[in-house]
Scaffold this motif. Structure first.
Motif, PDB file in Angstrom:
ATOM      1  N   CYS A   4      12.787  74.961  -8.428  1.00 42.44           N
ATOM      2  CA  CYS A   4      13.197  76.679  -8.602  1.00 42.44           C
ATOM      3  C   CYS A   4      13.437  76.737 -10.321  1.00 42.44           C
ATOM      4  O   CYS A   4      13.578  75.796 -10.938  1.00 42.44           O
ATOM      5  CB  CYS A   4      14.046  77.272  -7.713  1.00 42.44           C
ATOM      6  SG  CYS A   4      15.838  76.476  -8.063  1.00 42.44           S
ATOM      7  N   CYS A  79       5.946  83.901  -2.391  1.00 43.06           N
ATOM      8  CA  CYS A  79       6.848  83.073  -3.108  1.00 43.06           C
ATOM      9  C   CYS A  79       8.295  83.649  -3.069  1.00 43.06           C
ATOM     10  O   CYS A  79       8.093  84.890  -3.271  1.00 43.06           O
ATOM     11  CB  CYS A  79       6.082  83.379  -4.584  1.00 43.06           C
ATOM     12  SG  CYS A  79       4.662  82.256  -4.842  1.00 43.06           S
ATOM     13  N   ASP A  97       9.475  77.219  -7.527  1.00 43.67           N
ATOM     14  CA  ASP A  97       8.442  76.845  -8.145  1.00 43.67           C
ATOM     15  C   ASP A  97       7.347  76.482  -7.480  1.00 43.67           C
ATOM     16  O   ASP A  97       7.649  75.157  -6.702  1.00 43.67           O
ATOM     17  CB  ASP A  97       9.087  75.690  -9.031  1.00 43.67           C
ATOM     18  CG  ASP A  97       7.843  75.060 -10.196  1.00 43.67           C
ATOM     19  OD1 ASP A  97       6.806  75.375 -10.109  1.00 43.67           O
ATOM     20  OD2 ASP A  97       8.123  74.113 -11.084  1.00 43.67           O
ATOM     21  N   PRO A  98       6.121  77.085  -7.351  1.00 45.59           N
ATOM     22  CA  PRO A  98       5.131  76.612  -6.362  1.00 45.59           C
ATOM     23  C   PRO A  98       4.605  75.139  -6.570  1.00 45.59           C
ATOM     24  O   PRO A  98       4.169  74.594  -5.600  1.00 45.59           O
ATOM     25  CB  PRO A  98       3.990  77.625  -6.782  1.00 45.59           C
ATOM     26  CG  PRO A  98       4.793  78.788  -7.115  1.00 45.59           C
ATOM     27  CD  PRO A  98       5.931  78.293  -8.037  1.00 45.59           C
ATOM     28  N   LEU A  99       4.487  74.768  -8.017  1.00 42.21           N
ATOM     29  CA  LEU A  99       4.331  73.378  -8.171  1.00 42.21           C
ATOM     30  C   LEU A  99       4.858  72.272  -7.521  1.00 42.21           C
ATOM     31  O   LEU A  99       4.795  71.325  -6.733  1.00 42.21           O
ATOM     32  CB  LEU A  99       4.277  73.199  -9.590  1.00 42.21           C
ATOM     33  CG  LEU A  99       2.955  73.475 -10.584  1.00 42.21           C
ATOM     34  CD1 LEU A  99       3.274  73.140 -12.107  1.00 42.21           C
ATOM     35  CD2 LEU A  99       1.910  72.754 -10.134  1.00 42.21           C
ATOM     36  N   ALA A 114      -1.374  76.846  -7.891  1.00 41.34           N
ATOM     37  CA  ALA A 114      -0.015  76.610  -8.078  1.00 41.34           C
ATOM     38  C   ALA A 114       0.768  76.794  -9.518  1.00 41.34           C
ATOM     39  O   ALA A 114       1.633  77.392  -9.762  1.00 41.34           O
ATOM     40  CB  ALA A 114       0.706  75.455  -7.160  1.00 41.34           C
ATOM     41  N   SER A 118       3.043  79.386 -10.948  1.00 39.03           N
ATOM     42  CA  SER A 118       4.363  78.615 -11.541  1.00 39.03           C
ATOM     43  C   SER A 118       4.618  79.436 -12.935  1.00 39.03           C
ATOM     44  O   SER A 118       5.752  79.834 -13.266  1.00 39.03           O
ATOM     45  CB  SER A 118       4.265  77.408 -11.531  1.00 39.03           C
ATOM     46  OG  SER A 118       5.385  76.768 -11.993  1.00 39.03           O
ATOM     47  N   SER A 119       3.811  79.341 -13.565  1.00 41.74           N
ATOM     48  CA  SER A 119       3.828  79.958 -15.098  1.00 41.74           C
ATOM     49  C   SER A 119       4.384  81.239 -14.841  1.00 41.74           C
ATOM     50  O   SER A 119       5.249  82.090 -15.774  1.00 41.74           O
ATOM     51  CB  SER A 119       2.370  79.753 -15.759  1.00 41.74           C
ATOM     52  OG  SER A 119       2.408  80.456 -17.006  1.00 41.74           O
ATOM     53  N   LYS A 122       8.087  81.798 -13.779  1.00 38.91           N
ATOM     54  CA  LYS A 122       8.803  81.480 -14.761  1.00 38.91           C
ATOM     55  C   LYS A 122       9.010  82.543 -15.877  1.00 38.91           C
ATOM     56  O   LYS A 122      10.138  82.639 -16.452  1.00 38.91           O
ATOM     57  CB  LYS A 122       8.336  80.006 -15.603  1.00 38.91           C
ATOM     58  CG  LYS A 122       9.209  79.659 -16.776  1.00 38.91           C
ATOM     59  CD  LYS A 122       9.200  78.209 -16.897  1.00 38.91           C
ATOM     60  CE  LYS A 122      10.344  77.634 -17.811  1.00 38.91           C
ATOM     61  NZ  LYS A 122      11.225  78.429 -18.280  1.00 38.91           N
TER      62      LYS A 122
END
Length: 128
Positions: A4, A79, A97-99, A114, A118-119, A122
């Motif tokens: 996360c 998410c 954090d989807p990654l 993902a 994620s980007s 963030k």
């Protein structure tokens, strides 16, 4: 790898919720669900808990791409973003954090999606 993104803010709980919602909107997310954990725990267990909300954020174009790449990925959507009061006038905002959450899925196309989400998440946490 952390699962996360987290940031602590000197804001009221209400302002944090509004700020997170606005920043999510800027990145193409809407809020599909809102779970008031404090209220739910009081109702179901009659226990007191800090102010804690789970926002189910969804970016429809990316959700659609993810569902096309992996039909069971809906088990990991939307998410989640949490806002919790850690003290009076101080809140913590955290997004998945989807990654990290999708590491178990062996699908290169999904990893690319993902990474993009994620980007975006963030950025949301960094800008709140």
């Amino acid at each position: 790898m952390s699962y996360c993104f987290t940031r602590t803010l000197n804001l009221s709980f209400e302002k944090a919720i509004a700020g997170v919602t606005e920043e999510l909107k800027k990145e193409g997310f809407g809020i599909l669900t809102e779970i008031d954990v404090k209220e739910t725990l009081k109702k179901k267990l009659d226990v007191d808990f800090r102010r804690y909300k789970i926002l189910g954020a969804c970016n429809p174009p990316f959700a659609y791409k993810a569902l096309q790449a992996e039909d069971k990925i809906g088990t990991m959507l939307p998410c989640n973003v949490i806002v919790q009061e850690i003290s009076d006038g101080q809140v913590e905002v955290t997004a998945i954090d989807p990654l990290a959450s999708m590491q178990a899925v062996e699908n290169p196309a999904l990893r690319e999606i993902a990474a993009e989400i994620s980007s975006k998440l963030k950025k949301v946490i960094d800008r709140v």
